[in-house]
Design an enzyme around this catalytic site. Structure first.
Site, PDB file in Angstrom:
ATOM      1  CG  ASP A 292       3.694   2.597 -20.577  1.00  0.00           C
ATOM      2  OD1 ASP A 292       3.447   2.761 -21.913  1.00  0.00           O
ATOM      3  OD2 ASP A 292       4.245   1.097 -20.389  1.00  0.00           O
TER       4      ASP A 292
HETATM    5  C1  26A Z   1       0.350  -3.627 -29.667  1.00  0.00           C
HETATM    6  N1  26A Z   1       0.707  -3.017 -29.643  1.00  0.00           N
HETATM    7  C2  26A Z   1       1.913  -3.690 -30.079  1.00  0.00           C
HETATM    8  C3  26A Z   1       0.988  -3.139 -27.720  1.00  0.00           C
HETATM    9  C4  26A Z   1       2.359  -3.265 -26.967  1.00  0.00           C
HETATM   10  C5  26A Z   1       1.922  -3.279 -25.562  1.00  0.00           C
HETATM   11  N2  26A Z   1       0.878  -2.321 -25.587  1.00  0.00           N
HETATM   12  C6  26A Z   1      -0.214  -2.688 -25.832  1.00  0.00           C
HETATM   13  N3  26A Z   1       0.253  -3.097 -27.582  1.00  0.00           N
HETATM   14  N4  26A Z   1       3.293  -3.582 -27.490  1.00  0.00           N
HETATM   15  C7  26A Z   1       4.012  -3.567 -25.954  1.00  0.00           C
HETATM   16  N5  26A Z   1       3.443  -3.275 -25.217  1.00  0.00           N
HETATM   17  C8  26A Z   1       3.113  -3.062 -23.246  1.00  0.00           C
HETATM   18  O1  26A Z   1       4.195  -2.009 -23.250  1.00  0.00           O
HETATM   19  C9  26A Z   1       4.258  -1.391 -22.185  1.00  0.00           C
HETATM   20  C10 26A Z   1       5.641  -0.730 -22.020  1.00  0.00           C
HETATM   21  O2  26A Z   1       5.687   0.579 -22.525  1.00  0.00           O
HETATM   22  C11 26A Z   1       4.163  -4.108 -23.352  1.00  0.00           C
HETATM   23  O3  26A Z   1       3.352  -4.637 -22.593  1.00  0.00           O
HETATM   24  C12 26A Z   1       4.929  -3.439 -21.819  1.00  0.00           C
HETATM   25  O4  26A Z   1       4.211  -2.446 -20.581  1.00  0.00           O
END
Ligand code: 26A
Length: 340
Positions: A292
Site C-alpha cells: 500500500d
Molecule cells: C476486501 N478486503 C479483503 C480488503 C482488505 C483490506 N483492505 C480492503 N479490502 N483486506 C485487508 N485489507 C487491508 O490491507 C492492508 C494491508 O495491506 C488491511 O486493512 C491492511 O491495512
C-alpha cells in the site's frame, strides 16, 4: 482547494497482533494471505476478531489498503491534496479512521451507514509475514450514488487510485469513476490487491480493467491472474502476463512488484525492470502495508507529474519508510524524497 488525487477503497480498522503459526493453523490460515469472512454466514473465523481484540499485544491501527495508500500519498503531497471515498459505520472505529486521515492530511469523503459497524481487519503477523482476515462491515455498503455528492471534487481531481479490494464491493462505483477518467483523459490506477481478486472476482475485474491506465500488482496476484484467465504462459512469467493484461491498449502500463526482486514495468513499447533498495533486515518492524505504501508513494509521484521511473522509486522509498513502523503507518517525522 480540492484534492488532486482521489482514492476509492474499503475503510477498515486493523487489529494487528504478533501471533503464532499454531494460531493460524487453528483457522487454516496461510501466513501470507488476505481473505474475507462473511459475518452473515456462521463462519467460525468470525471469532478471530474477539479473540484478537483480547490479546495483550493487540494494536488498533488505521487500515484499509487504499486508505493506507491515500495516507501515504498525503505524507508526500501534504494536506488537502488527497481525497478518499469509502463507507464506514457510526462508531469509535470510524472516529479513529477519520482522525488518522485528518492528521495525515487526507480528506475523508465517507459514506456513513447508520446501522452497520465499520469494517475491521485482523492483521496476524508471524515474522515478516501477515495474514489478513477481513470483515468488511459498512465498507461493503458503498454505493455509486455517494460519488455524486462529491462529484465537483471528482471533476476537479487530476487522477484516481482504486484499490482492487473494492471490486468485491461496488464495481459500478469503479466504472463510474473510470468512465469519467476515460472521458477526461485522467490517469486511472488500479491495484489487484490480493490473489483472491483475480481468482473470485474475475467478472468485476474484466469490467473495470479496461478503464485502468496503470495496473499495479505483486507477483502472486500476477500468478493468480494468469491462472484465473487461463493464460498459456508460465504463471511466473511477469512480462508475458503483463502483455496479456495490456493487449493492444497503448495507454496501459502494468507494474509488477516482486518482493526484493526487481519491479517489472511493461507497456506496449516493451518491458523494463527497476531494482529495489533493500532495507537492512534489522530495521524492519513489519511489512504489513508495504504494498500500500508503494502505491501511495507511486501515486504521489504521478500526482506531481514525475517520470514513471521516479514514481516507482518514490513508491519503493515510501514502502521502506512504512516497514520501519508498526502496521500500515508512516513516520511521525517528515522525511523528504530525494532522487536516488
Ligand atoms: C476486501 N478486503 C479483503 C480488503 C482488505 C483490506 N483492505 C480492503 N479490502 N483486506 C485487508 N485489507 C487491508 O490491507 C492492508 C494491508 O495491506 C488491511 O486493512 C491492511 O491495512
Amino acid at each position: 482547494m480540492s484534492p488532486s488525487l482521489i482514492c476509492l477503497g474499503n475503510p477498515l480498522l486493523d487489529l494487528q497482533v504478533d501471533t503464532t503459526l499454531e494460531y493460524l493453523a487453528k483457522y487454516e490460515l496461510k501466513s501470507n494471505d488476505a481473505i474475507l469472512v462473511d459475518a452473515s454466514s456462521n463462519d467460525p473465523k468470525m471469532a478471530i476478531f474477539d479473540e484478537v481484540a483480547k490479546m495483550p499485544n493487540v494494536k488498533f491501527i488505521a487500515g484499509g489498503a487504499a486508505q493506507n495508500s491515500a495516507r501515504g500519498a498525503a505524507y508526500v503531497l501534504g494536506k488537502g491534496q488527497v481525497g478518499y471515498f469509502g463507507s464506514v459505520g457510526k462508531d469509535q472505529f470510524s472516529d479513529k479512521l477519520s482522525e488518522e486521515n485528518e492528521s495525515a492530511g487526507v480528506v475523508s469523503l465517507y459514506q456513513v451507514q447508520e446501522k452497520i459497524g465499520t469494517g475491521k481487519c485482523a492483521a496476524l503477523i508471524t515474522g515478516h509475514d501477515r495474514s489478513l482476515v477481513t470483515d468488511l462491515g459498512a465498507a461493503n455498503h458503498f454505493t455509486p450514488e455517494h460519488l455524486d455528492k462529491h462529484w465537483d471534487q471528482v471533476e476537479a481531481a487530476k487522477l484516481f487510485y482504486i484499490g482492487g479490494f473494492h471490486l468485491t464491493v461496488s464495481p459500478a462505483a469503479i466504472v463510474k469513476l473510470g468512465k469519467h477518467a476515460k472521458e477526461t483523459g485522467k490517469p486511472f490506477v488500479m491495484n489487484l490487491s490480493a490473489p483472491f481478486i483475480p481468482q473470485f472476482f474475475k467478472d468485476a475485474l474484466k469490467e473495470c480493467l479496461p478503464y485502468a491506465t496503470i495496473v499495479i500488482a505483486n507477483e502472486s496476484e500476477a500468478a493468480a491472474y494468469a491462472e484465473s484467465f487461463g493464460l498459456t504462459c508460465e504463471t511466473t512469467d511477469l512480462v508475458a502476463i503483463a502483455k496479456e493484461i495490456i493487449g493492444t491498449d497503448a495507454n496501459k502500463t502494468v507494474i509488477f512488484t516482486h518482493g526484493l526482486e526487481p519491479t517489472v514495468v511493461t507497456t506496449t513499447a516493451g518491458s523494463t525492470t527497476f531494482e529495489v533498495h533493500p532495507l537492512e533486515k534489522s530495521k524492519i518492524v513489519d511489512t504489513n502495508g508495504a504494498g500500500d505504501a508503494f502505491a501511495g508513494g507511486f501515486m504521489a509521484g504521478l500526482t506531481q507529474d514525475k517520470p514513471l521511473e521516479t514514481c516507482i522509486d518514490m513508491g519503493q522509498w515510501l514502502a521502506s519508510l512504512s516497514i520501519q513502523e508498526v502496521g500500515p503507518s508512516y513516520p511521525k517525522e517528515k522525511f523528504t524524497y530525494t532522487k536516488a
